[in-house]
Write a protein that holds these residues in place. Structure first.
Motif, PDB file in Angstrom:
ATOM      1  N   SER A 239      84.693 151.593 -78.978  1.00 30.47           N
ATOM      2  CA  SER A 239      85.092 152.051 -77.718  1.00 30.47           C
ATOM      3  C   SER A 239      84.074 150.633 -76.900  1.00 30.47           C
ATOM      4  O   SER A 239      82.928 150.116 -77.381  1.00 30.47           O
ATOM      5  CB  SER A 239      84.862 152.689 -77.095  1.00 30.47           C
ATOM      6  OG  SER A 239      84.474 153.738 -77.239  1.00 30.47           O
ATOM      7  N   ALA A 240      83.791 150.769 -75.600  1.00 27.26           N
ATOM      8  CA  ALA A 240      83.190 150.318 -74.835  1.00 27.26           C
ATOM      9  C   ALA A 240      81.951 150.787 -74.369  1.00 27.26           C
ATOM     10  O   ALA A 240      81.048 149.929 -74.195  1.00 27.26           O
ATOM     11  CB  ALA A 240      84.150 150.365 -73.180  1.00 27.26           C
ATOM     12  N   LYS A 241      81.813 151.816 -75.852  1.00 31.51           N
ATOM     13  CA  LYS A 241      80.157 152.747 -75.255  1.00 31.51           C
ATOM     14  C   LYS A 241      80.043 152.483 -76.740  1.00 31.51           C
ATOM     15  O   LYS A 241      78.642 152.939 -77.392  1.00 31.51           O
ATOM     16  CB  LYS A 241      80.364 153.800 -74.458  1.00 31.51           C
ATOM     17  CG  LYS A 241      80.929 153.028 -72.961  1.00 31.51           C
ATOM     18  CD  LYS A 241      80.057 154.817 -72.553  1.00 31.51           C
ATOM     19  CE  LYS A 241      80.008 154.878 -70.247  1.00 31.51           C
ATOM     20  NZ  LYS A 241      79.901 156.184 -69.570  1.00 31.51           N
ATOM     21  N   THR A 242      80.735 152.713 -77.721  1.00 34.18           N
ATOM     22  CA  THR A 242      80.352 152.466 -79.359  1.00 34.18           C
ATOM     23  C   THR A 242      81.156 152.003 -79.682  1.00 34.18           C
ATOM     24  O   THR A 242      82.479 151.508 -80.135  1.00 34.18           O
ATOM     25  CB  THR A 242      80.557 153.893 -79.332  1.00 34.18           C
ATOM     26  OG1 THR A 242      82.377 154.604 -79.023  1.00 34.18           O
ATOM     27  CG2 THR A 242      80.139 155.806 -78.971  1.00 34.18           C
ATOM     28  N   ASP A 243      80.040 151.420 -80.952  1.00 33.70           N
ATOM     29  CA  ASP A 243      80.325 149.947 -81.737  1.00 33.70           C
ATOM     30  C   ASP A 243      80.242 150.829 -83.555  1.00 33.70           C
ATOM     31  O   ASP A 243      79.570 151.806 -83.870  1.00 33.70           O
ATOM     32  CB  ASP A 243      79.496 148.926 -81.219  1.00 33.70           C
ATOM     33  CG  ASP A 243      79.499 148.611 -80.519  1.00 33.70           C
ATOM     34  OD1 ASP A 243      81.031 148.440 -80.116  1.00 33.70           O
ATOM     35  OD2 ASP A 243      78.324 148.582 -79.887  1.00 33.70           O
TER      36      ASP A 243
END
Length: 241
Positions: free
Chosen positions: A218-222
């Motif tokens: 997501s935008a905060k987790t990779d």
């Protein structure tokens, strides 16, 4: 008085006056010079004189100019070889004149889209791939420099369990599992492996068990896939030069 008598008297008078002037009264007139005497004998040599005292040392003279270098002499005969010396300590491993590099890192951009089973997971956002040995379209790394490599996967797990394998030429080399326990927030699952690779060997990440495909981003987790060459296989690597 006759003239002759007068002349004789004047002559006698002049002789007397001459003798008085020279303080010589023995005769009336000076005689003729006498015959030279015979030379005298040579004298005897004198005794040697005494040795004089030693004089003081003189001051040092100034340094003279350097002389012209002489010609190089002929080479001498080869000497007898010496005995072998003791074996020295092993030195540190030096750097190679030729540098072999291979490294990549990529992450997934498909938010909330889980990968299909038994296929290479696509990590399509390139972080580093200077040698272009990793293909973001297929998700596979292809070996171009034989040697020992390290691969690691860091995955975010969300809403379902995850089980993934690090594959080498369709063979699972290491497997990792994270069970989903209805957590409200994402968790992480990581795993890595050291693999010996030859030219054209391929390595990728694959989900192989049921619905355990919870790789998430997501935008905060990779979720990322990284690999790099630890050291090259010299004998095989020379073929590529």
């Amino acid at each position: 008085m006759s003239c002759i008598t007068l002349l004789v008297l004047l002559l006698l008078l002049s002789c007397a006056l001459a003798n008085i002037k020279d303080n010589n009264l023995s005769g009336f007139c000076a005689g003729h010079p006498g015959i030279p005497g015979t030379p005298g004998r040579n004298g005897y040599p004198g005794l040697p004189g005494r040795d004089g005292r030693n004089g003081r040392d003189g001051l040092p003279g100034q340094k003279g100019d350097a002389g012209v270098q002489g010609l190089r002499g002929p080479m001498g005969e080869q000497g007898i070889p010496g005995l072998p010396g003791p074996i020295g300590e092993k030195g540190f491993k030096g750097d190679s004149i030729i540098s072999f590099n291979s490294a990549f890192s990529a992450k997934r951009s498909k938010t909330h889209t889980f990968p299909p089973l038994e296929e290479a997971v696509q990590f399509d956002v390139i972080i580093h791939n200077d040698q272009r040995h990793y293909d973001p379209v297929t998700g596979k790394f292809t070996c171009e420099i034989p040697g020992l490599y390290y691969f690691v996967v860091h995955s975010t797990v969300f809403k379902t369990s995850l089980q993934f394998d690090i594959m080498k030429n369709n063979v699972s080399m290491s497997s990792f599992f994270q069970y989903y326990g209805n957590w409200p927030k994402p968790v992480s699952l990581s795993g890595g492996a050291l693999l010996q690779l030859d030219v054209k060997d391929q390595v990728w990440v694959q989900v192989t068990v049921g619905d355990y495909n919870g790789i998430y981003s997501s935008a905060k987790t990779d979720s990322s896939f990284t690999g790099f060459l630890v050291y090259s296989d010299w004998q095989n690597a020379q073929i590529l030069i």
